[in-house]
Design a protein around this motif. Structure first.
Motif, mmCIF file in Angstrom:
data_model
loop_
_atom_site.group_PDB
_atom_site.id
_atom_site.type_symbol
_atom_site.label_atom_id
_atom_site.label_comp_id
_atom_site.label_asym_id
_atom_site.label_seq_id
_atom_site.Cartn_x
_atom_site.Cartn_y
_atom_site.Cartn_z
ATOM 1 N N GLU A 1 0.839 -1.210 0.000
ATOM 2 C CA GLU A 1 0.000 0.000 0.000
ATOM 3 C C GLU A 1 0.870 1.255 0.000
ATOM 4 O OE1 GLU A 1 -2.609 -0.422 3.344
ATOM 5 O OE2 GLU A 1 -3.659 -2.129 2.445
ATOM 6 N N LYS A 2 1.983 1.208 0.720
ATOM 7 C CA LYS A 2 2.898 2.344 0.750
ATOM 8 C C LYS A 2 3.478 2.595 -0.644
ATOM 9 C CE LYS A 2 7.065 3.954 3.091
ATOM 10 N NZ LYS A 2 8.130 3.611 4.037
ATOM 11 N N LEU A 3 3.831 1.515 -1.355
ATOM 12 C CA LEU A 3 4.361 1.661 -2.717
ATOM 13 C C LEU A 3 3.317 2.261 -3.659
ATOM 14 C CD1 LEU A 3 6.392 -1.632 -3.155
ATOM 15 C CD2 LEU A 3 7.296 0.684 -3.089
ATOM 16 N N ILE A 4 2.082 1.817 -3.523
ATOM 17 C CA ILE A 4 1.014 2.380 -4.361
ATOM 18 C C ILE A 4 0.867 3.869 -4.076
ATOM 19 C CG2 ILE A 4 -1.478 2.330 -4.818
ATOM 20 C CD1 ILE A 4 -0.086 -0.055 -6.020
ATOM 21 N N GLY A 5 0.900 4.229 -2.801
ATOM 22 C CA GLY A 5 0.812 5.643 -2.422
ATOM 23 C C GLY A 5 1.983 6.442 -2.958
ATOM 24 N N GLU A 6 3.178 5.850 -2.895
ATOM 25 C CA GLU A 6 4.371 6.503 -3.418
ATOM 26 C C GLU A 6 4.255 6.724 -4.921
ATOM 27 O OE1 GLU A 6 8.875 5.397 -2.946
ATOM 28 O OE2 GLU A 6 7.748 4.601 -1.227
ATOM 29 N N LYS A 7 3.733 5.717 -5.616
ATOM 30 C CA LYS A 7 3.558 5.831 -7.070
ATOM 31 C C LYS A 7 2.613 6.972 -7.398
ATOM 32 C CE LYS A 7 1.917 3.388 -11.125
ATOM 33 N NZ LYS A 7 1.310 2.174 -11.649
ATOM 34 N N GLU A 8 1.504 7.035 -6.687
ATOM 35 C CA GLU A 8 0.532 8.108 -6.937
ATOM 36 C C GLU A 8 1.137 9.473 -6.643
ATOM 37 O OE1 GLU A 8 -2.791 7.001 -4.518
ATOM 38 O OE2 GLU A 8 -3.400 5.385 -5.885
ATOM 39 N N LYS A 9 1.915 9.566 -5.564
ATOM 40 C CA LYS A 9 2.556 10.830 -5.196
ATOM 41 C C LYS A 9 3.526 11.279 -6.286
ATOM 42 C CE LYS A 9 5.747 12.724 -1.820
ATOM 43 N NZ LYS A 9 6.676 12.374 -0.748
ATOM 44 N N ILE A 10 4.353 10.339 -6.761
ATOM 45 C CA ILE A 10 5.316 10.674 -7.820
ATOM 46 C C ILE A 10 4.583 11.063 -9.097
ATOM 47 C CG2 ILE A 10 7.135 9.736 -9.303
ATOM 48 C CD1 ILE A 10 8.031 8.027 -6.902
ATOM 49 N N GLN A 11 3.520 10.335 -9.402
ATOM 50 C CA GLN A 11 2.749 10.637 -10.612
ATOM 51 C C GLN A 11 2.143 12.038 -10.538
ATOM 52 O OE1 GLN A 11 2.744 8.071 -13.028
ATOM 53 N NE2 GLN A 11 2.219 9.819 -14.274
#
Length: 178
Positions: free
Chosen positions: A116-126
């Motif tokens: 879930e943290k990785l998904i959140g990180e991906k969205e943040k970077i995007q």
């Protein structure tokens, strides 16, 4: 600061975000693959347990119906032969993986939180990448931005727009030469 330096820094920031995004996507892919393997192992374990339950049912029914001991032993022997020959691979893998599964269950919660943290990180970077509007979305790739930085460092392009233009021209030349 010169326009070229500002554009170069701009492109370097975009490149760094793209590289971070690629790492996060690679980790997400790893976690997804790992999760799929866990589901397969769970399924194999359930099938193994069903086989054992089916065998116990055969024995219990045989005893309940008061089948002759010889017939019951024959049925058990046939079942074991089928079980061992046809399902040997599953049984061996299950035994090997049961130890691994016990350890993985301990880490399942941390696994889910990391995913879930990785998904959140991906969205943040995007979202952060979306703020860099000077580079069109279709050109926001590591390869393209790296070439644009190279053009500016070599002095071939003075602005981001020129670097993008040169990259488009090189791509067109590359495609027509094939």
């Amino acid at each position: 600061m010169e326009k070229t330096d500002k554009d170069l820094i701009y492109c370097q920031k975009v490149l760094q975000l793209l590289e971070d995004l690629a790492k996060v996507e690679q980790n997400i892919e790893f976690f997804s693959e790992h999760s799929n393997k866990q589901r397969i192992r769970l399924h194999q374990g359930q099938i193994f347990v069903l086989k054992l339950v089916f065998f116990i049912i055969i024995i219990v029914v045989g005893v309940f119906l008061e089948l002759p001991l010889l017939l019951l032993m024959f049925i058990s022997l046939i079942y074991f032969i089928v079980f061992c020959l046809l399902f040997r691979y599953d049984s061996i893998k299950f035994k090997e993986k049961i130890i691994v599964n016990q350890e993985e269950l301990k880490y399942k919660k941390s696994f889910n939180s990391k995913f879930e943290k990785l998904i959140g990180e991906k969205e943040k970077i995007q979202k952060e990448l979306n703020h860099f509007e000077r580079i069109p979305a279709e050109f926001k790739t590591i390869e393209t931005v790296s070439h644009m930085i190279r053009y500016m460092k070599r002095g071939e392009a003075q602005t981001l727009e020129e670097a993008l233009y040169f990259w488009k021209m090189d791509e067109n030349n590359h495609l027509t030469n094939k």
